[in-house]
Design a protein around this motif. Sequence first.
Motif, mmCIF file in Angstrom:
data_model
loop_
_atom_site.group_PDB
_atom_site.id
_atom_site.type_symbol
_atom_site.label_atom_id
_atom_site.label_comp_id
_atom_site.label_asym_id
_atom_site.label_seq_id
_atom_site.Cartn_x
_atom_site.Cartn_y
_atom_site.Cartn_z
ATOM 1 N N PHE A 103 21.436 -27.312 32.357
ATOM 2 C CA PHE A 103 21.718 -26.022 32.977
ATOM 3 C C PHE A 103 22.747 -26.121 34.098
ATOM 4 N N HIS A 104 22.889 -27.296 34.694
ATOM 5 C CA HIS A 104 23.599 -27.451 35.950
ATOM 6 C C HIS A 104 25.064 -27.843 35.806
ATOM 7 N N VAL A 105 25.616 -27.728 34.599
ATOM 8 C CA VAL A 105 26.973 -28.235 34.379
ATOM 9 C C VAL A 105 28.003 -27.131 34.168
ATOM 10 N N GLY A 106 27.588 -25.867 34.253
ATOM 11 C CA GLY A 106 28.528 -24.764 34.127
ATOM 12 C C GLY A 106 28.490 -24.038 32.798
ATOM 13 N N ASP A 107 27.620 -24.459 31.909
ATOM 14 C CA ASP A 107 27.482 -23.821 30.603
ATOM 15 C C ASP A 107 26.712 -22.499 30.735
ATOM 16 N N ASP A 108 26.774 -21.685 29.699
ATOM 17 C CA ASP A 108 26.001 -20.445 29.645
ATOM 18 C C ASP A 108 24.507 -20.776 29.568
ATOM 19 N N ASN A 109 23.729 -20.208 30.475
ATOM 20 C CA ASN A 109 22.296 -20.521 30.534
ATOM 21 C C ASN A 109 21.555 -20.141 29.261
ATOM 22 N N GLY A 110 21.950 -19.029 28.663
ATOM 23 C CA GLY A 110 21.301 -18.612 27.428
ATOM 24 C C GLY A 110 21.521 -19.602 26.302
ATOM 25 N N ALA A 111 22.717 -20.165 26.245
ATOM 26 C CA ALA A 111 23.016 -21.168 25.222
ATOM 27 C C ALA A 111 22.189 -22.432 25.446
ATOM 28 N N VAL A 112 22.074 -22.847 26.703
ATOM 29 C CA VAL A 112 21.289 -24.042 27.018
ATOM 30 C C VAL A 112 19.828 -23.838 26.636
ATOM 31 N N LEU A 113 19.311 -22.664 26.930
ATOM 32 C CA LEU A 113 17.920 -22.356 26.600
ATOM 33 C C LEU A 113 17.698 -22.434 25.090
ATOM 34 N N THR A 114 18.614 -21.868 24.318
ATOM 35 C CA THR A 114 18.521 -21.945 22.861
ATOM 36 C C THR A 114 18.589 -23.387 22.386
ATOM 37 N N ASN A 115 19.494 -24.170 22.980
ATOM 38 C CA ASN A 115 19.632 -25.579 22.595
ATOM 39 C C ASN A 115 18.352 -26.362 22.856
ATOM 40 N N ARG A 116 17.763 -26.124 24.012
ATOM 41 C CA ARG A 116 16.520 -26.826 24.339
ATOM 42 C C ARG A 116 15.403 -26.459 23.355
ATOM 43 N N LYS A 117 15.294 -25.187 23.047
ATOM 44 C CA LYS A 117 14.262 -24.760 22.111
ATOM 45 C C LYS A 117 14.455 -25.423 20.745
ATOM 46 N N ARG A 118 15.701 -25.532 20.309
ATOM 47 C CA ARG A 118 15.981 -26.176 19.018
ATOM 48 C C ARG A 118 15.599 -27.655 19.049
ATOM 49 N N PHE A 119 15.965 -28.320 20.116
ATOM 50 C CA PHE A 119 15.688 -29.760 20.245
ATOM 51 C C PHE A 119 14.191 -30.020 20.262
ATOM 52 N N PHE A 120 13.447 -29.283 21.081
ATOM 53 C CA PHE A 120 12.009 -29.498 21.180
ATOM 54 C C PHE A 120 11.309 -29.146 19.874
ATOM 55 N N GLN A 121 11.762 -28.068 19.237
ATOM 56 C CA GLN A 121 11.147 -27.652 17.981
ATOM 57 C C GLN A 121 11.331 -28.710 16.902
ATOM 58 N N THR A 122 12.501 -29.329 16.870
ATOM 59 C CA THR A 122 12.762 -30.394 15.897
ATOM 60 C C THR A 122 11.773 -31.536 16.036
#
Length: 255
Positions: free
Chosen positions: A20-39
């Motif tokens: 979250f802390h690198v300047g990316d869109d927070n919504g995109a990071v949240l989606t990415n995390r959900k995908r990673f954990f779900q996998t």
Amino acid sequence: MSTRGGGVSQGVYGSLNLGFHVGDDNGAVLTNRKRFFQTLSIPFESVVTAQQVHGAEVRVVTEHDCGTGVRSWEEGLPQTDAMVTDVCDVGLLVLVADCAPVLLHDQKRKAVGIAHGSWRGTAEGIARNTVLKMIAEFGCKPENIRAGIGPSIGPCCYRVGEEVISCLKNAAPDIWNNLLIPKGKDTVFLNLWEALLQQLIEAGIQREKIEIAGICTACHTDLFYSHRRENGKTGRNGAIIALRNQEEHLEACHE
């Protein structure tokens, strides 16, 4: 450990940025995390992460910490670079982009730990501290712990300056010379993998129970984010460890 593929982030963060802390869109990071954990079949709200500060502080995580830092950097465990737990189904997540993730598992005591191995944290004993915390808090025995050092910047690419060299000389006076690789006049490279390996051995883990991925993130920016290779403007890979509740996991598999 995640790679950088399979997410929704754009541009320099493409595509599975977990930070979250690198300047990316927070919504995109949240989606990415959900995908990673779900996998990995790890519930989103059971994950815990920290405000990593390149130090050597280790925190004990319980079920009451579940969800800490999972939705924003600001909510992460403060001033923390390593975590340990003996609670099933709690995911411990560290974020890296050249620093080394160190993962620990005591199968007999059923406890795990994870550390963010930056050069500063390594100089302060982050890997050793995490093992000692598992011993002190959970009664783990070093001979029962298995360890892994994940993909991170390798000795082929990790050029360092006098500040790093001086810190390592003070932190590891007996072995510092083996950690630094001279390459030409006034050019020195650091073997971060070896530095962490020696700390794990010092803490009592048997060498044959320590695995080093040996994959340099700076050499493989097609697979991993690299702060050094990408001039500081990049995403973050994630390394995560969790104890499974074996009975529930087996039931889910049968279903």
